[in-house]
Design an enzyme around this catalytic site. Structure first.
Site, PDB file in Angstrom:
ATOM      1  N   LYS A  66      44.907  20.681  40.152  1.00 41.70           N
ATOM      2  CA  LYS A  66      44.991  22.135  39.981  1.00 41.70           C
ATOM      3  C   LYS A  66      44.052  22.779  40.971  1.00 41.70           C
ATOM      4  O   LYS A  66      42.891  22.381  41.081  1.00 41.70           O
ATOM      5  CB  LYS A  66      44.574  22.512  38.551  1.00 41.70           C
ATOM      6  CG  LYS A  66      44.757  23.987  38.253  1.00 41.70           C
ATOM      7  CD  LYS A  66      46.147  24.275  37.751  1.00 41.70           C
ATOM      8  CE  LYS A  66      46.471  25.742  37.672  1.00 41.70           C
ATOM      9  NZ  LYS A  66      46.877  26.353  38.941  1.00 41.70           N
ATOM     10  N   LYS A  90      35.095  21.853  37.792  1.00 33.74           N
ATOM     11  CA  LYS A  90      35.332  23.059  36.986  1.00 33.74           C
ATOM     12  C   LYS A  90      36.296  22.787  35.833  1.00 33.74           C
ATOM     13  O   LYS A  90      36.055  23.181  34.697  1.00 33.74           O
ATOM     14  CB  LYS A  90      35.944  24.109  37.922  1.00 33.74           C
ATOM     15  CG  LYS A  90      35.771  25.517  37.503  1.00 33.74           C
ATOM     16  CD  LYS A  90      36.395  26.448  38.542  1.00 33.74           C
ATOM     17  CE  LYS A  90      35.678  26.419  39.872  1.00 33.74           C
ATOM     18  NZ  LYS A  90      36.224  27.420  40.822  1.00 33.74           N
ATOM     19  N   LYS A 102      42.654  21.669  46.298  1.00 33.12           N
ATOM     20  CA  LYS A 102      42.666  22.989  46.938  1.00 33.12           C
ATOM     21  C   LYS A 102      43.522  22.914  48.191  1.00 33.12           C
ATOM     22  O   LYS A 102      43.707  21.837  48.761  1.00 33.12           O
ATOM     23  CB  LYS A 102      41.235  23.387  47.330  1.00 33.12           C
ATOM     24  CG  LYS A 102      41.020  24.872  47.424  1.00 33.12           C
ATOM     25  CD  LYS A 102      40.813  25.492  46.054  1.00 33.12           C
ATOM     26  CE  LYS A 102      40.469  26.959  46.138  1.00 33.12           C
ATOM     27  NZ  LYS A 102      40.021  27.474  44.834  1.00 33.12           N
ATOM     28  N   THR A 186      39.150  35.684  35.942  1.00 34.20           N
ATOM     29  CA  THR A 186      37.940  35.134  36.563  1.00 34.20           C
ATOM     30  C   THR A 186      36.764  36.081  36.332  1.00 34.20           C
ATOM     31  O   THR A 186      35.688  35.663  35.897  1.00 34.20           O
ATOM     32  CB  THR A 186      38.158  34.867  38.064  1.00 34.20           C
ATOM     33  OG1 THR A 186      39.333  34.058  38.195  1.00 34.20           O
ATOM     34  CG2 THR A 186      36.986  34.140  38.686  1.00 34.20           C
ATOM     35  N   ASN A 217      39.494  40.643  44.080  1.00 30.90           N
ATOM     36  CA  ASN A 217      39.983  40.364  42.726  1.00 30.90           C
ATOM     37  C   ASN A 217      38.812  40.073  41.790  1.00 30.90           C
ATOM     38  O   ASN A 217      38.657  40.715  40.757  1.00 30.90           O
ATOM     39  CB  ASN A 217      40.977  39.193  42.743  1.00 30.90           C
ATOM     40  CG  ASN A 217      41.317  38.745  41.325  1.00 30.90           C
ATOM     41  OD1 ASN A 217      40.514  38.098  40.653  1.00 30.90           O
ATOM     42  ND2 ASN A 217      42.477  39.115  40.844  1.00 30.90           N
ATOM     43  N   SER A 346      44.846  30.196  34.117  1.00 33.70           N
ATOM     44  CA  SER A 346      45.929  29.521  34.861  1.00 33.70           C
ATOM     45  C   SER A 346      46.513  28.406  33.992  1.00 33.70           C
ATOM     46  O   SER A 346      47.725  28.189  33.968  1.00 33.70           O
ATOM     47  CB  SER A 346      45.385  28.900  36.147  1.00 33.70           C
ATOM     48  OG  SER A 346      45.499  29.805  37.212  1.00 33.70           O
TER      49      SER A 346
HETATM   50  P1  NAD Z   1      39.355  38.514  47.569  1.00 37.95           P
HETATM   51  O1  NAD Z   1      39.891  38.213  48.914  1.00 37.95           O
HETATM   52  O2  NAD Z   1      40.198  39.267  46.590  1.00 37.95           O
HETATM   53  O3  NAD Z   1      37.968  39.343  47.699  1.00 37.95           O
HETATM   54  C1  NAD Z   1      36.916  38.973  48.520  1.00 37.95           C
HETATM   55  C2  NAD Z   1      35.952  40.165  48.578  1.00 37.95           C
HETATM   56  O4  NAD Z   1      34.788  39.804  49.308  1.00 37.95           O
HETATM   57  C3  NAD Z   1      36.507  41.409  49.285  1.00 37.95           C
HETATM   58  O5  NAD Z   1      36.082  42.566  48.600  1.00 37.95           O
HETATM   59  C4  NAD Z   1      35.836  41.362  50.654  1.00 37.95           C
HETATM   60  O6  NAD Z   1      35.741  42.647  51.262  1.00 37.95           O
HETATM   61  C5  NAD Z   1      34.494  40.817  50.263  1.00 37.95           C
HETATM   62  N1  NAD Z   1      33.723  40.221  51.350  1.00 37.95           N
HETATM   63  C6  NAD Z   1      34.120  39.366  52.311  1.00 37.95           C
HETATM   64  N2  NAD Z   1      33.083  39.044  53.094  1.00 37.95           N
HETATM   65  C7  NAD Z   1      32.007  39.726  52.611  1.00 37.95           C
HETATM   66  C8  NAD Z   1      30.653  39.819  52.973  1.00 37.95           C
HETATM   67  N3  NAD Z   1      30.170  39.169  54.020  1.00 37.95           N
HETATM   68  N4  NAD Z   1      29.832  40.597  52.223  1.00 37.95           N
HETATM   69  C9  NAD Z   1      30.289  41.279  51.169  1.00 37.95           C
HETATM   70  N5  NAD Z   1      31.562  41.220  50.769  1.00 37.95           N
HETATM   71  C10 NAD Z   1      32.414  40.461  51.483  1.00 37.95           C
HETATM   72  O7  NAD Z   1      38.886  37.119  46.965  1.00 37.95           O
HETATM   73  P2  NAD Z   1      38.638  36.758  45.437  1.00 37.95           P
HETATM   74  O8  NAD Z   1      39.885  36.190  44.869  1.00 37.95           O
HETATM   75  O9  NAD Z   1      37.975  37.901  44.774  1.00 37.95           O
HETATM   76  O10 NAD Z   1      37.623  35.536  45.578  1.00 37.95           O
HETATM   77  C11 NAD Z   1      36.224  35.735  45.784  1.00 37.95           C
HETATM   78  C12 NAD Z   1      35.501  34.424  45.543  1.00 37.95           C
HETATM   79  O11 NAD Z   1      35.754  33.969  44.212  1.00 37.95           O
HETATM   80  C13 NAD Z   1      35.901  33.253  46.450  1.00 37.95           C
HETATM   81  O12 NAD Z   1      34.776  32.434  46.643  1.00 37.95           O
HETATM   82  C14 NAD Z   1      36.924  32.487  45.613  1.00 37.95           C
HETATM   83  O13 NAD Z   1      37.051  31.138  45.999  1.00 37.95           O
HETATM   84  C15 NAD Z   1      36.291  32.646  44.243  1.00 37.95           C
HETATM   85  N6  NAD Z   1      37.195  32.465  43.113  1.00 37.95           N
HETATM   86  C16 NAD Z   1      38.321  33.218  42.978  1.00 37.95           C
HETATM   87  C17 NAD Z   1      39.124  33.056  41.849  1.00 37.95           C
HETATM   88  C18 NAD Z   1      40.313  33.939  41.600  1.00 37.95           C
HETATM   89  O14 NAD Z   1      40.875  33.855  40.498  1.00 37.95           O
HETATM   90  N7  NAD Z   1      40.714  34.803  42.525  1.00 37.95           N
HETATM   91  C19 NAD Z   1      38.808  32.081  40.891  1.00 37.95           C
HETATM   92  C20 NAD Z   1      37.646  31.323  41.058  1.00 37.95           C
HETATM   93  C21 NAD Z   1      36.842  31.533  42.175  1.00 37.95           C
END
Ligand code: NAD
Length: 412
Positions: A66, A90, A102, A186, A217, A346
């Site tokens: 996953k 996780k 991944k 999340t 997100n 999920s």
């Molecule tokens: P996303 O693309 O929706 O959002 C990323 C955000 O980070 C955006 O607002 C972007 O502008 C900002 N960003 C990028 N670089 C930056 C910087 N240098 N300084 C400040 N802000 C910055 O991605 P997401 O889905 O929100 O994922 C964010 C993190 O959470 C990642 O590490 C991802 O692996 C992790 N994650 C996501 C999920 C999920 O369900 N989407 C689940 C577990 C972990």
């Protein structure tokens, strides 16, 4: 040191603390299978561009693989192997019947037209199709991938297999078999973890302030769920920079502003503009990095003023920073625990797809919170018992879950 090597450090510490059979550590330390693919895409101007994609299947010890799929220019095999390793950990901590993995494509999706993005997405699925499926490997969204991309992937996979296959992928729209409560999951889980650590440290939610890095997100839902629980958010940031208001932000209003302002929060009225670095160094009760990996390093770990850190992003703290924070007595709720709400819901989506029977949002939220609180307790207790950090505690929990099946299955 590669990201993957760095990621394994707390597992090695945990393994020693619990006297784990070294064979178990050796097996978990490497992905079971990795795949590199090239994807030719017809671009709008008539040229053909070949993109590189990856899928790392790290473990199937506890169930099918996953893990999400990331579209980003920095995607590499090292990164997907690391993220897959974290997914294995996780899922084990959350108590899910999953292994981890991944995938990703090396691409800046903002440079593609919608048609190019769809052709790239479908091309990637064509390449990985033999190795994935609801009982083998179930992808999901990650950075720069969303419900639309999941819909194209699900459609392509259904066509290849000549059968409607919603259980092949999660993070889908509700109309396509998605789960209520998945988009916020999340962030909601990050706030459950935040409330749990505040409770353990004797701080009332109404007395706590938050600084959140990233407003995608995870960051935006973390902020909205925080507001729901009465937590005050005093600093926020995205790629455009940071904003600060000691009186607190209404995240719904910030989101509305970002939508009108080309997707960024820069210039939010009434807020002080600050840099991304300053957001990380805000004097808040809790710092929540929710953007990308390696944001807290030896360079800024000494300057962190928050009382505790809850990692919403994957891998935001590097190994050197971890040591500094431990020395400074700043507890870190690690990513593999704090952002486990996403994979948990999920899992609920997958279960609902397999049964073709759907739950209410209240049921999803209630079940998620219950599982998250239990996982938090397990990790916190393991860390206390072995006098170690919560990150190492998390690996103690994960390794303990993986060790017996590894033996019983005859793998070690
Ligand atoms: P996303 O693309 O929706 O959002 C990323 C955000 O980070 C955006 O607002 C972007 O502008 C900002 N960003 C990028 N670089 C930056 C910087 N240098 N300084 C400040 N802000 C910055 O991605 P997401 O889905 O929100 O994922 C964010 C993190 O959470 C990642 O590490 C991802 O692996 C992790 N994650 C996501 C999920 C999920 O369900 N989407 C689940 C577990 C972990």
């Amino acid at each position: 040191m590669s990201l993957f090597e760095m990621a394994k450090i707390p597992m090695e510490t945990a393994s020693k603390l619990i006297n784990l059979d070294p064979n178990a550590e050796a097996v978990i330390s490497q992905p079971e299978r990795t795949l590199e693919v090239s994807i030719p895409v017809k671009m709008d101007d008539g040229t053909v561009k070949v993109f590189t994609g990856y899928r790392s299947q790290n473990s199937t010890v506890l169930g099918p693989v996953k893990g999400g799929i990331r579209f980003h220019q920095n995607v590499s095999m090292d990164e997907v192997k690391t993220l897959g390793f974290w997914m294995t950990t996780k899922s084990a901590i959350a108590g899910l019947p999953y292994g981890g993995g991944k995938g990703g494509i090396v691409v800046d999706p903002s440079k593609l037209s919608k048609g190019e993005l769809e052709r790239l997405t479908r091309g990637y699925v064509d390449r990985i199709a033999p190795l994935v499926g609801e009982k083998k490997d179930i992808p999901a969204p990650d950075v720069n991938t969303n419900a639309q991309i999941m819909a194209w992937m699900m459609d392509e996979f259904s066509k290849i297999n000549c059968e409607y296959s919603p259980g092949f992928i999660t993070g889908k729209a509700i109309s396509m078999g998605g789960s209520l409560g998945r988009t916020s999951a999340t962030g909601r889980g990050v706030i459950t973890a935040t409330l749990e650590i505040l409770k353990r440290k004797g701080i009332k939610p109404e007395d706590a302030t938050l600084a959140i890095q990233g407003f995608g997100n995870v960051g935006s839902w973390t902020a909205k769920c925080a507001a729901e629980k009465g937590l005050k958010i005093i600093a926020l940031s995205d790629i455009s920079g940071g904003i600060f208001d000691p009186n607190g932000f209404d995240p719904y209003k910030v989101e509305e502003y970002a939508k009108k302002n080309g997707g960024v929060i820069k210039g939010y009225p009434g807020a002080k503009a600050i840099s991304n670095e300053e957001v990380l160094e805000t004097e808040a009760t809790v710092l929540i990095p929710a953007a990308l990996e390696l944001q807290i390093t030896a360079k800024n770990a000494d300057k962190i003023k928050a009382k505790m850190i809850v990692e919403a992003a994957n891998g935001p703290t590097d190994a050197d920073a971890d040591k500094i924070l431990e020395k400074r007595g700043i507890p870190v709720v690690p990513d593999v625990l704090a952002n486990g709400g996403g994979v948990t819901v999920s899992y609920f989506e997958w279960v609902q797809n397999l049964y073709r029977y759907f739950w209410s949002e209240e049921e999803v939220i209630e079940r998620q919170e219950k599982m998250m609180v239990k996982a938090f307790g397990n990790v916190y207790d393991a860390a206390e018992k072995y006098h170690t950090t919560m990150r190492v505690g998390a690996y103690i929990v994960a390794l303990s879950a993986l060790a017996e099946p590894l033996k019983l299955r005859g793998i070690i």
